[in-house]
Design a protein around this motif. Structure first.
Motif, mmCIF file in Angstrom:
data_model
loop_
_atom_site.group_PDB
_atom_site.id
_atom_site.type_symbol
_atom_site.label_atom_id
_atom_site.label_comp_id
_atom_site.label_asym_id
_atom_site.label_seq_id
_atom_site.Cartn_x
_atom_site.Cartn_y
_atom_site.Cartn_z
ATOM 1 N N GLY A 188 0.800 -1.212 0.000
ATOM 2 C CA GLY A 188 0.000 0.000 0.000
ATOM 3 C C GLY A 188 0.828 1.254 0.000
ATOM 4 N N SER A 189 0.202 2.331 -0.463
ATOM 5 C CA SER A 189 0.795 3.672 -0.411
ATOM 6 C C SER A 189 -0.044 4.521 0.529
ATOM 7 C CB SER A 189 0.825 4.305 -1.806
ATOM 8 O OG SER A 189 1.815 3.700 -2.614
ATOM 9 N N ALA A 190 0.495 4.820 1.698
ATOM 10 C CA ALA A 190 -0.225 5.670 2.652
ATOM 11 C C ALA A 190 -0.351 7.082 2.097
ATOM 12 C CB ALA A 190 0.500 5.679 3.985
ATOM 13 N N LEU A 191 -1.398 7.781 2.510
ATOM 14 C CA LEU A 191 -1.726 9.082 1.940
ATOM 15 C C LEU A 191 -1.063 10.217 2.717
ATOM 16 C CD1 LEU A 191 -5.552 8.528 1.345
ATOM 17 C CD2 LEU A 191 -3.605 7.780 -0.051
ATOM 18 N N HIS A 192 -0.356 11.079 2.014
ATOM 19 C CA HIS A 192 0.218 12.276 2.612
ATOM 20 C C HIS A 192 -0.862 13.339 2.773
ATOM 21 C CE1 HIS A 192 4.141 10.608 1.931
ATOM 22 N NE2 HIS A 192 4.110 10.765 0.621
ATOM 23 N N GLY A 193 -0.908 13.967 3.943
ATOM 24 C CA GLY A 193 -1.766 15.126 4.151
ATOM 25 C C GLY A 193 -0.913 16.383 4.152
ATOM 26 N N LEU A 194 -0.785 17.017 3.003
ATOM 27 C CA LEU A 194 0.202 18.088 2.866
ATOM 28 C C LEU A 194 -0.210 19.401 3.513
ATOM 29 C CD1 LEU A 194 1.661 17.522 -0.712
ATOM 30 C CD2 LEU A 194 2.487 16.706 1.498
ATOM 31 N N SER A 195 -1.425 19.485 4.040
ATOM 32 C CA SER A 195 -1.742 20.670 4.838
ATOM 33 C C SER A 195 -0.928 20.669 6.129
ATOM 34 C CB SER A 195 -3.242 20.731 5.160
ATOM 35 O OG SER A 195 -3.601 19.706 6.074
ATOM 36 N N TYR A 196 -0.322 19.525 6.458
ATOM 37 C CA TYR A 196 0.505 19.380 7.663
ATOM 38 C C TYR A 196 1.993 19.448 7.336
ATOM 39 C CZ TYR A 196 -3.820 17.697 9.835
ATOM 40 O OH TYR A 196 -5.105 17.585 10.306
ATOM 41 N N ILE A 197 2.345 19.976 6.176
ATOM 42 C CA ILE A 197 3.735 19.948 5.743
ATOM 43 C C ILE A 197 4.665 20.635 6.741
ATOM 44 C CG2 ILE A 197 3.598 22.066 4.384
ATOM 45 C CD1 ILE A 197 5.456 18.867 3.354
ATOM 46 N N ARG A 218 11.646 1.684 -0.624
ATOM 47 C CA ARG A 218 11.779 0.693 0.439
ATOM 48 C C ARG A 218 10.392 0.282 0.928
ATOM 49 N NH1 ARG A 218 16.572 1.833 4.627
ATOM 50 N NH2 ARG A 218 16.244 -0.415 4.853
ATOM 51 N N LEU A 219 10.327 -0.880 1.534
ATOM 52 C CA LEU A 219 9.087 -1.412 2.079
ATOM 53 C C LEU A 219 9.193 -1.440 3.601
ATOM 54 C CD1 LEU A 219 8.607 -4.369 -0.427
ATOM 55 C CD2 LEU A 219 7.746 -2.023 -0.609
ATOM 56 N N TYR A 220 8.074 -1.223 4.276
ATOM 57 C CA TYR A 220 8.101 -1.141 5.734
ATOM 58 C C TYR A 220 6.882 -1.823 6.347
ATOM 59 C CZ TYR A 220 4.835 2.781 5.130
ATOM 60 O OH TYR A 220 3.757 3.565 4.792
ATOM 61 N N ARG A 221 7.004 -2.127 7.630
ATOM 62 C CA ARG A 221 5.946 -2.811 8.368
ATOM 63 C C ARG A 221 4.810 -1.830 8.701
ATOM 64 N NH1 ARG A 221 7.974 -7.730 11.052
ATOM 65 N NH2 ARG A 221 10.194 -7.977 10.586
ATOM 66 N N VAL A 222 3.591 -2.331 8.645
ATOM 67 C CA VAL A 222 2.424 -1.480 8.881
ATOM 68 C C VAL A 222 1.463 -2.158 9.853
ATOM 69 C CG1 VAL A 222 2.589 -0.418 6.606
ATOM 70 C CG2 VAL A 222 1.132 -2.431 6.913
ATOM 71 N N ALA A 223 0.592 -1.334 10.424
ATOM 72 C CA ALA A 223 -0.600 -1.859 11.085
ATOM 73 C C ALA A 223 -1.699 -2.014 10.041
ATOM 74 C CB ALA A 223 -1.039 -0.937 12.214
ATOM 75 N N TRP A 224 -1.913 -0.957 9.295
ATOM 76 C CA TRP A 224 -2.798 -0.979 8.128
ATOM 77 C C TRP A 224 -2.507 0.260 7.311
ATOM 78 C CZ3 TRP A 224 -4.695 0.794 12.814
ATOM 79 C CH2 TRP A 224 -5.254 2.070 12.804
ATOM 80 N N ILE A 225 -3.104 0.322 6.117
ATOM 81 C CA ILE A 225 -2.938 1.478 5.228
ATOM 82 C C ILE A 225 -4.310 1.850 4.685
ATOM 83 C CG2 ILE A 225 -1.932 2.303 3.062
ATOM 84 C CD1 ILE A 225 0.409 0.485 3.517
ATOM 85 N N GLY A 265 1.296 -11.784 4.552
ATOM 86 C CA GLY A 265 2.141 -10.612 4.699
ATOM 87 C C GLY A 265 1.625 -9.430 3.911
ATOM 88 N N GLY A 266 1.967 -8.243 4.390
ATOM 89 C CA GLY A 266 1.598 -7.002 3.720
ATOM 90 C C GLY A 266 2.560 -5.918 4.156
ATOM 91 N N CYS A 267 2.642 -4.839 3.392
ATOM 92 C CA CYS A 267 3.631 -3.804 3.707
ATOM 93 C C CYS A 267 3.211 -2.470 3.116
ATOM 94 C CB CYS A 267 5.009 -4.196 3.161
ATOM 95 S SG CYS A 267 5.070 -4.325 1.360
ATOM 96 N N GLY A 268 3.892 -1.435 3.559
ATOM 97 C CA GLY A 268 3.775 -0.114 2.965
ATOM 98 C C GLY A 268 4.971 0.154 2.072
ATOM 99 N N MET A 269 4.788 1.057 1.133
ATOM 100 C CA MET A 269 5.854 1.439 0.212
ATOM 101 C C MET A 269 6.194 2.910 0.420
ATOM 102 S SD MET A 269 5.866 1.203 -3.978
ATOM 103 C CE MET A 269 4.695 2.575 -4.205
ATOM 104 N N ILE A 270 7.488 3.203 0.535
ATOM 105 C CA ILE A 270 7.960 4.575 0.694
ATOM 106 C C ILE A 270 9.078 4.823 -0.308
ATOM 107 C CG2 ILE A 270 9.488 3.865 2.601
ATOM 108 C CD1 ILE A 270 9.124 6.639 3.821
#
Length: 289
Positions: free
Chosen positions: A125-134, A189-196, A239-244
């Protein structure tokens, strides 16, 4: 039946014609070509597909050779049922569940597909950036655990230490982390997640074998967390992961699911049938040459 491509992109939508049009435009810009778009609309009143901005982008997609299936799906029975309906239409070996308020970088589908093909896991998965919090930097929420070797099955439960990983996906935390590590598309890179939330590519067979969203009948219409529960079940078996870098950006609109008292992973079993889970084994990674 339509011949299967590589990816079916599944977009549930409700009362968001402008956001949907932006999301679909970012799909049209993908360099990865082998995908079909399936949209399930539960908007109030008339069809979202009759709205000028949506109709224009649908024409644009089709003129560019993209196949689009645009469906009205009523009455509403909750998000789990909406996702189950979309999954029932999938022919492709991979399916991307994409929220209707997400902007994608033009190489995102290509990168997600490359990652899941290499890892042979249940989802990437690709987690969503909230850029109002940049400008809101939160070091206390930016812990990240990279997968240094192949992605493996993992059990994560609400309240466990692993559950706290979800803080990484708040605000613009992940955006700050990728900047800190100097990551770009050539250093994915790939990383461990709880969920995405919002943008997750599944191996279709593995999602279905983990039960998909068939648990919708056990939930009231007003619920949340159905995407989380499906991911937890897939992650435990395959297995599952996030992508960064993520490459996905949230429009930060108000939720269309305001009633959130019933949270699926907190009221339903986190595992599928024990005998099925015991029989499932992660697929071996291909040998490196």
């Amino acid at each position: 039946m339509t011949p299967a491509g590589t990816v079916d992109v599944l977009v549930p939508t409700c009362n968001r014609p402008c956001a949907l049009a932006v999301t679909l435009t970012s799909l049209a810009a993908q360099g990865f070509r082998d995908f079909r778009v399936i949209i399930s609309d539960q908007s109030d009143g008339g069809s979202v597909f009759d709205q000028p901005e949506v109709a224009a982008v649908l024409r644009f997609l089709r003129a560019g050779g993209r196949e689009v299936l645009a469906l009205r799906h009523l009455p509403r029975r909750g998000m789990a049922e909406q996702r189950a309906f979309l999954l029932s239409l999938v022919n492709a070996p991979y399916c991307l569940f994409l929220d209707d308020d997400v902007i994608l970088e033009s190489d995102l589908l290509e990168r997600l597909h490359a990652a899941i093909s290499a890892q042979r896991c249940g989802f990437v998965g690709s987690a969503l950036h909230g850029l109002s919090y940049i400008d809101d930097v939160r070091p206390h929420q930016q812990a990240i655990e990279f997968w240094e070797s192949g992605v493996m099955p993992e059990r994560v439960t609400p309240g466990s230490p692993e559950w706290a990983r979800h803080h990484l996906h708040s605000a613009a935390n992940l955006f700050h982390v990728q900047a800190r590590f100097g990551l770009d598309r050539d250093k994915t890179r790939l990383y461990r997640v709880a969920w995405i939330g919002g943008c997750v590519l599944f191996d279709t067979r593995k999602l279905r074998e983990a039960g998909g969203f068939d648990f919708w009948t056990a939930l009231p219409e007003a619920h949340c967390g159905e995407d989380v529960l499906a991911q937890l079940r897939v992650m435990e078996r395959y297995g599952g992961c996030g992508m960064i870098p993520s490459g996905a950006y949230h429009m930060e609109l108000p939720t269309t699911v305001p009633q959130r008292d019933v949270d699926a992973p907190k009221v339903l079993p986190l595992s599928c049938a024990p005998e099925a889970a015991a029989a499932a084994q992660p697929e071996p990674l291909p040998q490196q040459e």
